[in-house]
Design a protein around this motif. Structure first.
Motif, PDB file in Angstrom:
ATOM      1  N   ILE A  21      -1.230   8.188   9.440  1.00  0.00           N
ATOM      2  CA  ILE A  21      -2.419   7.913  10.255  1.00  0.00           C
ATOM      3  C   ILE A  21      -2.031   7.090  11.483  1.00  0.00           C
ATOM      4  O   ILE A  21      -2.483   7.378  12.603  1.00  0.00           O
ATOM      5  N   ILE A  22      -1.202   6.066  11.288  1.00  0.00           N
ATOM      6  CA  ILE A  22      -0.763   5.247  12.418  1.00  0.00           C
ATOM      7  C   ILE A  22       0.031   6.095  13.407  1.00  0.00           C
ATOM      8  O   ILE A  22      -0.131   5.968  14.630  1.00  0.00           O
ATOM      9  N   ASN A  33      -2.761  -3.082  23.450  1.00  0.00           N
ATOM     10  CA  ASN A  33      -3.218  -4.410  23.030  1.00  0.00           C
ATOM     11  C   ASN A  33      -3.443  -4.490  21.525  1.00  0.00           C
ATOM     12  O   ASN A  33      -3.317  -5.561  20.928  1.00  0.00           O
ATOM     13  N   LEU A  34      -3.781  -3.349  20.922  1.00  0.00           N
ATOM     14  CA  LEU A  34      -4.087  -3.346  19.494  1.00  0.00           C
ATOM     15  C   LEU A  34      -2.862  -3.137  18.607  1.00  0.00           C
ATOM     16  O   LEU A  34      -2.889  -3.493  17.431  1.00  0.00           O
ATOM     17  N   SER A  35      -1.806  -2.569  19.159  1.00  0.00           N
ATOM     18  CA  SER A  35      -0.649  -2.198  18.332  1.00  0.00           C
ATOM     19  C   SER A  35      -0.097  -3.352  17.504  1.00  0.00           C
ATOM     20  O   SER A  35       0.172  -3.188  16.304  1.00  0.00           O
ATOM     21  N   PRO A  36       0.095  -4.554  18.081  1.00  0.00           N
ATOM     22  CA  PRO A  36       0.606  -5.660  17.239  1.00  0.00           C
ATOM     23  C   PRO A  36      -0.339  -6.009  16.093  1.00  0.00           C
ATOM     24  O   PRO A  36       0.110  -6.370  15.007  1.00  0.00           O
ATOM     25  N   LYS A  37      -1.657  -5.888  16.342  1.00  0.00           N
ATOM     26  CA  LYS A  37      -2.626  -6.192  15.286  1.00  0.00           C
ATOM     27  C   LYS A  37      -2.620  -5.126  14.195  1.00  0.00           C
ATOM     28  O   LYS A  37      -2.813  -5.428  13.014  1.00  0.00           O
ATOM     29  N   GLY A  53       1.384  -4.641  12.748  1.00  0.00           N
ATOM     30  CA  GLY A  53       1.851  -5.877  12.143  1.00  0.00           C
ATOM     31  C   GLY A  53       1.000  -6.370  10.995  1.00  0.00           C
ATOM     32  O   GLY A  53       1.284  -7.423  10.422  1.00  0.00           O
ATOM     33  N   ASN A  54      -0.050  -5.645  10.632  1.00  0.00           N
ATOM     34  CA  ASN A  54      -0.954  -6.061   9.564  1.00  0.00           C
ATOM     35  C   ASN A  54      -0.630  -5.290   8.292  1.00  0.00           C
ATOM     36  O   ASN A  54      -0.534  -4.058   8.306  1.00  0.00           O
ATOM     37  N   SER A  55      -0.512  -5.996   7.192  1.00  0.00           N
ATOM     38  CA  SER A  55      -0.105  -5.349   5.939  1.00  0.00           C
ATOM     39  C   SER A  55      -1.111  -4.316   5.450  1.00  0.00           C
ATOM     40  O   SER A  55      -0.747  -3.380   4.741  1.00  0.00           O
TER      41      SER A  55
END
Length: 350
Positions: free
Chosen positions: A253-254, A234-238, A241-243
């Protein structure tokens, strides 16, 4: 009235003459004292004055002379604190103590899961408080170490009973609370990678560091993602996708975060990789070759852990997840073009 003429004033004149002589005698005495004193001073050379004058002169001279410095106290040698490694601090964590702490915070903050999770992180923060940055240079480690080596850092040092106690407690928390907690952990780590930011009128605003974030945040984040990997989907797009989470220095880290989720559920890790990470980083042919290489290393990690046949079976069985394909057609097409580019589109990886 029968006395001599002028007899009335004779007594007064006599007393007046006596007073006059007494005054004159006093003046003569005073004049004689001054003369003797002057003569005495004339006879005494400079530097041989009376004891009183000498004491005054000595006092004045003493003021002019520099004061003798007080003896300096010897400096005490600095006692060097013993170096505490991550393994040293982790070995001291007691599973029973952690369990008692979790029971206490669960009762004290019964309806406040966010606070419970923060107190959970605080426990590990205290446990690793004496580990210096030099003993855990995580930014350098993530930059220089290969992906397979970093997957168990630093959780591998934590005793298994402690991990199990923490994981059992995490499993009872709600997905929403865990999602916010995971995002807070990632933000805490990223804030230490961010230097001063430029504010209004060029003023520098330093990003606030998270207390005790070095080791403890990595530990609690890994524990949470391994126990509840679905949270990351659920968090992956946030996140991806966040600069503010993008950039060459933040990508390891990601990748580490997605890798932690894959330790709990390989399909969840693969889902986050194929739906968010890979399309974001590798969509442009002009993208950074090093970034592309790191993302492909993560895929290779999925396909070879714990062994090739088991990994393939798990991914094939989870090919469809919640009505969505594990690897969307667009991602597969992009992957094929990155893996087998046309000759004129090939870029040499530095």
């Amino acid at each position: 009235m029968g006395g001599k003429p002028g007899g009335v004033f004779e007594g007064l004149d006599k007393r007046s003459q006596e007073r006059h002589r007494a005054i004159q005698a006093a003046r003569d005495a005073a004049a004689g004292y001054d003369s003797d004193d002057a003569n005495a001073n004339a006879r005494v050379p400079w530097g041989s004055r009376s004891s009183d004058e000498g004491s005054d002169s000595d006092g004045a001279a003493a003021k002019d002379r520099p004061q003798a410095e007080a003896p300096k106290k010897p400096k005490k040698p600095k006692v060097k604190k013993p170096k505490v490694t991550v393994a040293d601090a982790a070995a001291l964590i007691d599973a029973e103590s952690l369990a008692a702490h979790l029971v206490d915070i669960s009762a004290s903050y019964e309806n406040q899961e966010g606070i419970q999770l923060m107190r959970f992180a605080d426990y590990f923060g205290r446990a690793f408080a004496n580990v210096s940055a030099a003993q855990f240079p995580w930014a350098k480690m993530f930059k220089e170490s290969p992906m397979p080596k970093m997957v168990d850092v630093p959780l591998s040092h934590v005793p298994e009973p402690v991990c199990k106690t923490a994981s059992d407690w995490i499993s009872q928390r709600s997905p929403d609370a865990l999602g916010e907690f995971v995002l807070w952990c990632i933000d805490s780590i990223m804030s230490e990678l961010s230097g001063p930011t430029v504010g209004p009128k060029g003023a520098k605003k330093v990003v606030q560091q998270t207390p005790k974030a070095q080791v403890a945040i990595f530990v609690v984040l890994a524990l949470t993602l391994r126990r509840k990997p679905d949270v990351l989907i659920n968090l992956s797009p946030k996140i991806v996708g966040n600069s503010k989470y993008l950039g060459q220095e933040k990508l390891p880290i990601i990748a580490w975060v997605i890798n932690q989720a894959s330790q709990g559920d390989l399909v969840s890790g693969m889902f986050s990789w194929s739906h968010s990470l890979f399309p974001t980083v590798c969509a442009k042919s002009s993208g950074n070759p090093q970034s592309r290489d790191l993302v492909l290393q993560l895929l290779e990690r999925f396909l070879t852990t714990p062994n090739a046949s088991k990994a393939r079976a798990m991914l094939l069985n989870g090919a469809v997840r919640k009505g969505e394909r594990l690897v969307p057609a667009g991602t597969l097409d992009l992957f094929m073009r990155c893996t087998f580019p046309v000759p004129n589109a090939r870029v040499k990886v530095c």
